[in-house]
Design a protein around this motif. Structure first.
Motif, PDB file in Angstrom:
ATOM      1  N   CYS A  44       3.926  -5.833   0.324  1.00 34.85           N
ATOM      2  CA  CYS A  44       4.418  -4.955  -0.370  1.00 34.85           C
ATOM      3  C   CYS A  44       6.170  -5.400  -0.625  1.00 34.85           C
ATOM      4  O   CYS A  44       6.738  -5.042  -1.983  1.00 34.85           O
ATOM      5  CB  CYS A  44       4.492  -3.995   0.690  1.00 34.85           C
ATOM      6  SG  CYS A  44       4.999  -1.930   0.237  1.00 34.85           S
TER       7      CYS A  44
ATOM      8  N   PHE B  14       2.248   0.514   3.838  1.00 31.50           N
ATOM      9  CA  PHE B  14       2.506  -0.977   2.636  1.00 31.50           C
ATOM     10  C   PHE B  14       2.116  -1.042   2.250  1.00 31.50           C
ATOM     11  O   PHE B  14       2.159  -1.046   0.687  1.00 31.50           O
ATOM     12  CB  PHE B  14       3.088  -1.895   4.080  1.00 31.50           C
ATOM     13  CG  PHE B  14       4.062  -1.576   4.921  1.00 31.50           C
ATOM     14  CD1 PHE B  14       4.998  -1.274   4.499  1.00 31.50           C
ATOM     15  CD2 PHE B  14       3.733  -1.614   5.836  1.00 31.50           C
ATOM     16  CE1 PHE B  14       6.335  -1.459   5.548  1.00 31.50           C
ATOM     17  CE2 PHE B  14       4.819  -0.873   7.096  1.00 31.50           C
ATOM     18  CZ  PHE B  14       6.626  -1.254   6.574  1.00 31.50           C
ATOM     19  N   CYS B  15       0.597  -0.915   2.313  1.00 29.33           N
ATOM     20  CA  CYS B  15      -0.702  -1.122   0.985  1.00 29.33           C
ATOM     21  C   CYS B  15      -0.541   0.434  -0.316  1.00 29.33           C
ATOM     22  O   CYS B  15      -0.876   0.308  -1.451  1.00 29.33           O
ATOM     23  CB  CYS B  15      -1.373  -1.375   1.506  1.00 29.33           C
ATOM     24  SG  CYS B  15      -2.189  -2.226   2.897  1.00 29.33           S
TER      25      CYS B  15
ATOM     26  N   ALA C 191       2.729  -0.759  -2.514  1.00 30.20           N
ATOM     27  CA  ALA C 191       2.551  -1.278  -3.246  1.00 30.20           C
ATOM     28  C   ALA C 191       2.157  -0.988  -4.351  1.00 30.20           C
ATOM     29  O   ALA C 191       1.995  -1.201  -5.687  1.00 30.20           O
ATOM     30  CB  ALA C 191       1.693  -2.725  -2.184  1.00 30.20           C
TER      31      ALA C 191
END
Length: 86
Positions: A67, A14-15, A18
């Motif tokens: 995110c 998710f990082c 994002a």
């Protein structure tokens, strides 16, 4: 462009998503704070956001969330104006 800060983890898909969206919107320079193995840093992030998951993203002084929150902001057409403000 306002300062962007991302609390993240090295192994967080998710990082990665994002950061990819931010890059697609023209953000090449952001502060990344990795919380892996740093309980004091994660505790500070949790105190500031009320959340324990990563990523946690700040644009300027505004906490925009994780995110999914970032993608929702973009989907509503609110991300780019926020990035251009300030």
């Amino acid at each position: 462009m306002p300062h962007v800060t991302i609390y993240s983890s090295d192994y967080c898909p998710f990082c990665t998503r994002a950061k990819a969206l931010l890059k697609a919107r023209g953000v090449d320079d952001y502060e990344e704070i990795v919380v892996d193995g740093k309980p004091d840093v994660r505790a500070k992030m949790t105190d500031m956001t009320g959340r324990t998951s990563v990523p946690q993203i700040f644009i300027g002084d505004r906490h925009v969330g994780g995110c999914d929150d970032l993608y929702a902001l973009d989907g509503r057409g609110e991300l780019e104006p926020l990035l251009k403000a300030g």
